[in-house]
Every structure is written in C-alpha cells, then in structure tokens.
Enzyme design. Sequence first.
Site, short mmCIF file in Angstrom:
data_model
loop_
_atom_site.label_atom_id
_atom_site.label_comp_id
_atom_site.label_asym_id
_atom_site.label_seq_id
_atom_site.Cartn_x
_atom_site.Cartn_y
_atom_site.Cartn_z
CE LYS A 117 36.22 38.42 41.10
NZ LYS A 117 36.66 37.15 42.11
N1 GLU Z 1 34.27 34.90 43.55
C1 GLU Z 1 34.91 33.80 44.24
C2 GLU Z 1 36.48 33.67 43.92
O1 GLU Z 1 37.04 35.00 44.03
C3 GLU Z 1 34.59 32.23 43.57
C4 GLU Z 1 34.52 32.28 42.08
C5 GLU Z 1 33.73 31.31 41.62
O2 GLU Z 1 33.52 30.26 42.05
O3 GLU Z 1 33.82 31.09 40.05
O4 GLU Z 1 37.24 32.63 44.18
#
Ligand code: GLU
Length: 435
Positions: free
Chosen positions: A125
């Site tokens: 993240k």
């Molecule tokens: N931000 C989204 C989540 O928290 C998607 C992450 C992604 O598609 O890599 O799952």
Amino acid sequence: MHSPATSASSAAHPLPSYLNPHELGPWGQYLQQVDRVTPYLGSLARWVETLKRPKRILVVDVPIEMDDGRIAHFEGYRVQHNLSRGPGKGGVRFHQDVTLSEVMALSAWMSVKNAAVNVPYGGAKGGIRVDPKKLSRGELERLTRRYTSEIGLLIGPSKDIPAPDVNTNGQVMAWMMDTYSMNTGATATGVVTGKPVDLGGSLGRVEATGRGVFTVGMEAAKLTGLAVQGARVAVQGFGNVGGTAGKLFADAGAKIVAVQDHTGSIHNAAGLDVAALLDHVGNTGGVGGFAGATAMDNGDFWGVDCDILIPAALEGQITKDNAGKIKAKMVIEGANGPTTPEADDILNDKGVLVLPDVIANAGGVTVSYFEWVQDFSSFFWTEDEINARLVRIMQEAFAGVWQVAQENKVSLRTATFIVACKRILHAREMRGLYP
Ligand code: GLU
C-alpha cells in the site's frame, strides 16, 4: 510442537518500536486481528511473526513547486507487507490524515485480502499525507509524478503494482503509469491498475469494489434469510465504493435510507433517489444539501433504523462508542478497517453479522488482477465476462470463508484470516528462508 500463543514468541523477538502492538491505531488493530487467528494456524503458527512485520517500508520526501512558486514538501510511503505469494499489490491513498501506521495496516490487509480471494499477489500500500482537494490539477500531477519517481525503486509490473484508493483515480494512475514508463524507457501499462480504459485499463474496474460488496451481501442475505427486497440500507461514504454498492442494492429492491460522508449525513425513511443523489455528489462533491432528504446529526447516523449498514469510507469508524447503537442485522465493510476489534466483539455479541473488509471489498483488487492479466496478454475482455468472473470468484471465496466460520465457530473476519494467513504462511514455508 509450537505454542499457538503469540505472546511467548513476541517476547523472544521484541518488535521494533514502530511496530508496537500497544500503539492504538490501524496497525495495532491489525495486530490484534492476527492474534485472534494464531490459535487456528496449526504448525504454520511458527511463521506468524512474519505477518507482524512489513517486509519493507519506504518513506519518501515529495517536494513539488506550487503554482505560486513556493516549494512544498509532502511525506509519502510505500509499504510492502508480504511478497510470499506474488508481487506487491495495493492502492495509493492521498489524504491529509495518512500516517505510516495506517499505510502499514492497509498493506497488511491487502496481503490478507489478496490471499482470501486467491489472486497471486502479496500485499502492499502507498500514500501521501496531503489534502488533494487543496491542490490545483497541475500541483496534483507534479505530486503524483514525483511520488512515483521516488517509489520507482520498489514498483514495477512484476514487483509491486499500485492502484487507486481514497482520493486517487484513473487520471492519477495514468500519470503514475506514464512517469514509470518514461523513467524506464518503455510503456509499461501493467505497472498500475485502475487506469482509464483507453490506456490499458479494464472495463468494470471502477465499479468492481462496489459490485463485490453487493455480491457478498447478497450471498450472506441468502444464507441468513434476510430479504434484500425492501431492506433498509445505510451507507457511510458515497464515492466509488459506497455509491456503486448503494446503487446495486437499490436496483435489487432495497431502500437506501441514510447516507453519511465528509459533507454531512442525510436521511429519508422512504428511501433516497439514488440516481439523483449520485448526480448531486458528482456536481457538489458530497451528499450534504441533497434536496430529496432531511439532514441528520452525524452522531445519529449510527443508530439509524436499518437492516444493512455499509461503512465505505475510512478505517476506525465503528468503535466501542457507537457499535452498541447499531440496529442493522448485517454490516458489509466496503472500507478497509472500518471496525475496531472492540467494536467487532460488541457487534458479534449483539448477533450482528459482519462481512469483513478483507473479503467484502476484495472485488476491486480482483478486477485489478484481471486488468493486469489483460495488460500482459494485450487482449481485452468484455464487461460481461469480467463481471461474471468477478462474481464467481467472490461467491466461491465467500462460501469457503463461511464454511470455515461454521466449522470453527468463529466470526467471518477470523475465518477469512484463517483461510488467508494459512495460504500466505504456507507459501512462506515452502519458499523457505533465503539468503
Ligand atoms: N485500493 C483498493 C483496495 O483497498 C484496490 C487495490 C488494488 O486494486 O490493487 O482493495
């Protein structure tokens, strides 16, 4: 035999101070969730400390020139929590409250989520502590490009693949893809997902998280005998996730009776006109001031009469202070980490079924996986095919988690952690320690 309890091994291997489990906040919340799953990991509990430490943390300074000529500095992060099952995967968040603890927790929840739906990724993240609403378009572009360059040593189509999260979107992903591509000398569409469809993005990606929330909600409703037709739904956050989920529930015959976002809380016991509300949010930036509802106090939102509650904003929203007020029979976590462990216990004791983030909002990353596969093969699928595959994966993953919950008499959150942590730690064990 290894003791399933973590305390002994934690004492033998004290955590670095920034990983302190007694620290309140999202990372502490995640560590408590890991402690709850540890007794169910069998011999894999030997590896559980792996889950309590991100593999890699990168903190970057992001300096940009503002439109008025000032040089502003922002703090950015990219955390790779675990890469045992594949490259890092997870979004990038731009928000004024972003902290390292938050990004660490979000990266760990990505590891769990990706394993829960069995997409071949680890968890990662990123984020920048910035209020993007205060930036001009040019400033936002410069911020995004400089951040992408700074985290360039970690990301790549087979290393770590960012995606949209809170306050980031297809345009931000386009700038990230372009920056990485210009820096490496070749267009690399697979370096990020959630791109615009004309730039290697996937049909259905924008709606995917909300569609996944709706899909697991429908499955749980079937299993528990909750009629969705006529059900009253309250939604916190009416952006990409909450807005889509709200629309799909309304289309299925439910009534959206209350919505809260950063601009206020609104209520209409007869059911809101969701299409009109989505237009209002598109035009004004939030639900506040919507003509087809009455304003309600933000604190009263949690006690609203409803059958289904969908927190789809930020973490730490359902706490020991408001969980007791919740009247819903089912909570579907569209956001990451919206419920604290104390609140989880209060809801469980009240018999409220919580469909946890790590399965309920996994639709987004599932279609991100489809996007990445399509980019690698340069062959693009139809929206029907994408939605059908998404629904199948979500249904199968949810059925598996439901069964584990029944067998072990645990919450769906602990069941999802059991399924996911076993997958992660099994991969970890098979790969072995090297060097
Ligand atoms: N931000 C989204 C989540 O928290 C998607 C992450 C992604 O598609 O890599 O799952």
